[in-house]
Design an enzyme around this catalytic site. Structure first.
Site, PDB file in Angstrom:
ATOM      1  N   SER A 254       0.828  -1.202   0.000  1.00  0.00           N
ATOM      2  CA  SER A 254       0.000   0.000   0.000  1.00  0.00           C
ATOM      3  C   SER A 254       0.865   1.257   0.000  1.00  0.00           C
ATOM      4  CB  SER A 254      -0.979  -0.055   1.175  1.00  0.00           C
ATOM      5  OG  SER A 254      -1.978   0.918   1.064  1.00  0.00           O
TER       6      SER A 254
ATOM      7  N   HIS B 205      -8.170  -4.952  -0.483  1.00  0.00           N
ATOM      8  CA  HIS B 205      -6.995  -4.239   0.005  1.00  0.00           C
ATOM      9  C   HIS B 205      -6.684  -4.690   1.433  1.00  0.00           C
ATOM     10  CE1 HIS B 205      -4.139  -0.923  -0.265  1.00  0.00           C
ATOM     11  NE2 HIS B 205      -4.344  -0.767   1.038  1.00  0.00           N
TER      12      HIS B 205
ATOM     13  N   ASP C 176     -10.258  -4.045  -4.666  1.00  0.00           N
ATOM     14  CA  ASP C 176      -9.494  -2.982  -4.027  1.00  0.00           C
ATOM     15  C   ASP C 176      -9.673  -1.671  -4.788  1.00  0.00           C
ATOM     16  OD1 ASP C 176      -7.553  -1.356  -2.864  1.00  0.00           O
ATOM     17  OD2 ASP C 176      -5.875  -2.684  -3.325  1.00  0.00           O
TER      18      ASP C 176
END
Length: 316
Positions: free
Chosen positions: A159, A284, A254
């Protein structure tokens, strides 16, 4: 497109009974508390073969802690090194929240993983954060080369940590002070662009929402979000030529899926070799969800092994 993994659908449904909603505009401390609670809830045992050691680096940008995870089984040399930047939107997370992730990566990639506990926004400016990551990576790489010049080195992160890994790879290319064999970018965020199809489709999650990401970007970059600077958005680099090979992982459910796909195309367009895996049914943040889902556990094992395989292939 695959539906959300049913085990994770049950997990997300259960969260509503465990936690009240966050305020519409939570403070960083409220975000951090919620994240630590979620990580603690999903924590799994560490691989018994992995040992850990904490070290503090004294850098130009300040003191930064790193946690070393020794997962190498001694079967081959030299030992690959993976410099890891944790996710959490630049605002939450630390070496503790990603201990299981990094220990498992060390074990399954058969490598030394060095987790960088970089300073967080908004207390730290984005320049300080990106400088600390680059300086830490430079110091770690210099130490590893001094100990074993043949050891391949990867930059990795999930991320926002993948953003920092991508930024550090660009700086390593431009400032030329250490060689990176692989950049492993796990469900990366690489630009504050909230109008992609996946941002529209998964605006309400599961888990991460478009509103969440707008909040994170605001706290990381503030009024500089539009700046033509690859430290803000790696997509804005004048060129991506000469970067190390990449392994990009995207999650099918996501909001960040499409920017990850787009960065794969951008890198390939610059002649960079890119391996790309997409896990269609996963959301995610799935790296911290192995406890709840066999499919997630298998995906994590696959991507960790692939990072190790790609690193070792870089020596041939």
């Amino acid at each position: 497109m695959s539906a959300l993994d049913p085990d994770l659908a049950a997990y997300f449904a259960s969260l509503g009974t465990l936690f009240p909603p966050l305020p519409a505009d939570p403070t960083p401390l409220e975000r951090r508390a919620r994240y630590w609670a979620l990580v603690g809830l999903g924590r799994t045992p560490l691989p018994s073969s992995v040992t850990m050691n904490d070290v503090q680096l004294d850098l130009a940008s300040g003191k930064v802690g790193v946690r070393l995870f020794y997962g190498h089984d001694g079967a081959d040399e030299p030992v690959p090194t993976i410099i890891y930047f944790h996710g959490g939107g630049w605002v939450v997370g630390d070496a503790d929240t990603h201990t299981v992730t990094c220990a498992r990566l060390a074990h399954e990639a058969n490598a030394l993983v060095v987790s960088v506990d970089y300073p967080l926004a908004p207390e730290a400016h984005w320049r300080t954060i990106t400088d600390a990551c680059f300086e830490a990576a430079s110091a770690i790489a210099a130490d590893r080369v001094a100990q074993d010049a043949g050891a391949p080195i990867a930059l990795a992160g999930d991320s926002a940590g993948a953003h920092l890994a991508a930024v550090t790879a660009l700086r390593a290319r431009d400032e030329g002070n250490f060689h990176i064999a692989l950049q492993a970018l796990l469900y990366p965020t690489v630009a504050p662009d909230f109008d992609t199809p996946s941002y529209s489709e998964f605006a309400a999650g599961p888990g991460l929402t478009r509103t969440d990401m707008q909040w994170y970007w605001r706290h990381f970059a503030g009024d500089d979000q539009a700046a033509n600077d690859y430290r803000i958005a790696p997509t804005r680099a004048a060129s991506h030529a000469g970067l190390p090979p990449a392994y990009v992982v995207t999650a099918g459910r996501d909001p960040l899926r499409d920017e990850g796909r787009s960065y794969v195309r951008q890198l390939r367009g610059a002649g960079i070799e890119v391996a790309h895996d997409e896990f269609d049914s996963l959301p995610h943040g799935f790296l911290r969800m192995a406890k709840y889902s066999a499919a997630t556990d298998a995906a994590i094992a696959r991507l960790n092994r692939r990072i190790g395989e790609l690193l070792r292939a870089s020596r041939s």
